[in-house]
Scaffold this motif. Structure first.
Motif, PDB file in Angstrom:
ATOM      1  N   ARG A  21      57.842  24.980  33.728  1.00 20.88           N
ATOM      2  CA  ARG A  21      59.013  25.018  32.856  1.00 20.88           C
ATOM      3  C   ARG A  21      59.426  26.456  32.497  1.00 20.88           C
ATOM      4  NH1 ARG A  21      57.136  20.469  28.569  1.00 20.88           N
ATOM      5  NH2 ARG A  21      55.124  21.369  29.168  1.00 20.88           N
ATOM      6  N   LEU A  22      58.564  27.414  32.791  1.00 22.33           N
ATOM      7  CA  LEU A  22      58.930  28.813  32.591  1.00 22.33           C
ATOM      8  C   LEU A  22      59.787  29.369  33.726  1.00 22.33           C
ATOM      9  CD1 LEU A  22      55.462  30.207  31.438  1.00 22.33           C
ATOM     10  CD2 LEU A  22      57.424  29.786  29.965  1.00 22.33           C
ATOM     11  N   TRP A  23      59.734  28.748  34.873  1.00 21.94           N
ATOM     12  CA  TRP A  23      60.326  29.343  36.067  1.00 21.94           C
ATOM     13  C   TRP A  23      61.853  29.422  36.044  1.00 21.94           C
ATOM     14  CZ3 TRP A  23      56.843  26.633  40.302  1.00 21.94           C
ATOM     15  CH2 TRP A  23      55.521  27.048  40.109  1.00 21.94           C
ATOM     16  N   PRO A  24      62.594  28.394  35.581  1.00 21.74           N
ATOM     17  CA  PRO A  24      64.065  28.536  35.586  1.00 21.74           C
ATOM     18  C   PRO A  24      64.549  29.744  34.787  1.00 21.74           C
ATOM     19  CG  PRO A  24      63.463  26.240  35.272  1.00 21.74           C
ATOM     20  CD  PRO A  24      62.194  27.031  35.169  1.00 21.74           C
ATOM     21  N   GLN A  90      60.002  30.060  24.807  1.00 25.67           N
ATOM     22  CA  GLN A  90      58.997  29.194  25.425  1.00 25.67           C
ATOM     23  C   GLN A  90      57.588  29.733  25.207  1.00 25.67           C
ATOM     24  OE1 GLN A  90      60.831  29.281  29.361  1.00 25.67           O
ATOM     25  NE2 GLN A  90      61.167  27.071  29.263  1.00 25.67           N
ATOM     26  N   ALA A  91      57.419  31.039  25.391  1.00 25.05           N
ATOM     27  CA  ALA A  91      56.082  31.629  25.280  1.00 25.05           C
ATOM     28  C   ALA A  91      55.578  31.647  23.848  1.00 25.05           C
ATOM     29  CB  ALA A  91      56.084  33.046  25.841  1.00 25.05           C
ATOM     30  N   TRP A 278      54.144  40.173  27.034  1.00 27.28           N
ATOM     31  CA  TRP A 278      54.714  40.907  25.900  1.00 27.28           C
ATOM     32  C   TRP A 278      54.886  40.012  24.680  1.00 27.28           C
ATOM     33  CZ3 TRP A 278      54.723  45.746  24.840  1.00 27.28           C
ATOM     34  CH2 TRP A 278      54.749  46.698  25.850  1.00 27.28           C
ATOM     35  N   THR A 279      55.233  38.743  24.901  1.00 28.17           N
ATOM     36  CA  THR A 279      55.361  37.828  23.750  1.00 28.17           C
ATOM     37  C   THR A 279      54.017  37.601  23.082  1.00 28.17           C
ATOM     38  OG1 THR A 279      57.255  36.723  24.786  1.00 28.17           O
ATOM     39  CG2 THR A 279      56.120  35.534  23.038  1.00 28.17           C
ATOM     40  N   ARG A 280      52.981  37.410  23.878  1.00 29.26           N
ATOM     41  CA  ARG A 280      51.649  37.220  23.298  1.00 29.26           C
ATOM     42  C   ARG A 280      51.170  38.495  22.604  1.00 29.26           C
ATOM     43  NH1 ARG A 280      49.012  32.591  25.658  1.00 29.26           N
ATOM     44  NH2 ARG A 280      46.967  33.529  25.375  1.00 29.26           N
ATOM     45  N   THR A 281      51.542  39.650  23.143  1.00 30.24           N
ATOM     46  CA  THR A 281      51.209  40.910  22.488  1.00 30.24           C
ATOM     47  C   THR A 281      51.903  41.007  21.133  1.00 30.24           C
ATOM     48  OG1 THR A 281      50.867  42.046  24.596  1.00 30.24           O
ATOM     49  CG2 THR A 281      51.349  43.423  22.684  1.00 30.24           C
ATOM     50  N   TRP A 282      53.187  40.663  21.099  1.00 31.42           N
ATOM     51  CA  TRP A 282      53.929  40.701  19.825  1.00 31.42           C
ATOM     52  C   TRP A 282      53.312  39.739  18.819  1.00 31.42           C
ATOM     53  CZ3 TRP A 282      56.565  37.466  16.571  1.00 31.42           C
ATOM     54  CH2 TRP A 282      57.415  38.058  15.652  1.00 31.42           C
ATOM     55  N   LEU A 283      52.965  38.534  19.267  1.00 29.10           N
ATOM     56  CA  LEU A 283      52.361  37.551  18.361  1.00 29.10           C
ATOM     57  C   LEU A 283      51.007  38.037  17.852  1.00 29.10           C
ATOM     58  CD1 LEU A 283      53.201  34.250  20.297  1.00 29.10           C
ATOM     59  CD2 LEU A 283      54.184  35.000  18.129  1.00 29.10           C
TER      60      LEU A 283
END
Length: 301
Positions: A21-24, A90-91, A278-283
């Motif tokens: 579901r991340l691919w589109p 999504q992430a 990067w999203t996981r880093t921000w979180l």
């Protein structure tokens, strides 16, 4: 590197490979925000403008070229920002990754702030990459023997420094600012300010994330260059072995189609990996252990 950081990278890679579901959204980012097409083939808005201008020629061609540059830049960046916004959404809710349209409905109010947050960086990237390259080309024509080599080396040094800043600190800051815009609900100026605070407060973590993002880009570019050179050559070679002219055109077309599918698949995975990382880093810096409440999709979705 600590084992925990390596596990985070491995988990991000596993998620990208298994969560379709991340691919589109990653496909949109690969078309709109990736520099890989320019690095491999020279495709960018200026290339589009040159091709459009050459069709007509003269003053009308110049005007058409400028219009093509502006339109292609806006269309590509609009698609890329949409995809990046969806990937960030999504992430952030990684335990139950929503689909593309569900995520877009949940974060659509952040599209314009995110686009305005990205705009200064994208304009700077277009200028720093394209304009000096034209100057270097012109320099080789009016000073072919490099009699002004001290000035030439000075210009190359300044250009190299700008490229380092653009793809180093500035690239990390815009990634953090984008997440401040979507996840932290910040307006553009505040998003850049908060992104700078996070980078200054956790420099080692940001540098490590940037380093892994760079590895992902290199891991794509190197084999992509090889495939871009070998597959078209193989297609032309097989075509020359066939006697019928109509059939002779089929192998190059098939090999180009194979090349396009491989490049798009590789770039999709790379862009998804970088965005998730990067999203996981921000979180992690934000110390947010649950999905951001503002990203919950509307009730009617």
């Amino acid at each position: 590197m600590r084992l925990r950081e390596f596990n985070e990278v491995r988990e991000a890679l596993r998620l990208v490979l298994t969560e379709k579901r991340l691919w589109p959204a990653a496909i949109l980012v690969s078309f709109g925000l990736s520099e890989s097409w320019r690095a491999l083939f020279g495709w960018d808005p200026l290339w589009v403008g040159e091709k459009a201008g050459n069709i007509v020629g003269g003053t009308s061609g110049s005007m058409l070229g400028v219009l093509a540059i502006i339109l292609s830049f806006l269309v590509l960046r609009a698609l890329g920002v949409l995809g990046e916004m969806a990937l960030i959404g999504q992430a952030s809710g990684i335990k139950d990754t929503p689909g593309l349209m569900t995520t877009v409905r949940g974060v659509k109010r952040r599209y314009l702030p995110l686009a305005l947050t990205y705009l200064p960086y994208e304009l700077a990237r277009l200028f720093v990459i394209s304009v000096p390259a034209r100057i270097v080309y012109s320099w080789s024509r009016f000073d072919p023997r490099l009699r002004l080599w001290p000035l030439y080396l000075l210009f190359i040094g300044i250009w190299g420094s700008l490229l380092f800043l653009l793809y180093g600190p500035a690239a990390a800051l815009v990634r953090l600012a984008a997440r401040e815009s979507v996840l932290g609900l910040k307006e553009p100026l505040e998003a850049w300010s908060k992104g700078w605070e996070k980078a200054r407060g956790s420099p080692a973590k940001c540098v490590m994330t940037w380093f892994w993002a760079l590895i992902a880009d290199v891991a794509f570019i190197l084999p992509a260059w090889m495939f871009a050179a070998i597959l078209p050559w193989m297609g032309r070679g097989l075509g020359r072995l066939l006697g019928v002219p109509v059939i002779r055109a089929l192998p190059p077309l098939l090999f180009y189609a194979l090349l396009a599918s491989l490049l798009l698949a590789g770039q999709t995975l790379v862009q998804a990996f970088k965005s998730v990382l990067w999203t996981r880093t921000w979180l992690a810096i934000e110390k947010a252990e649950t999905p951001i409440p503002s990203l919950s999709p509307p009730a009617d979705s």
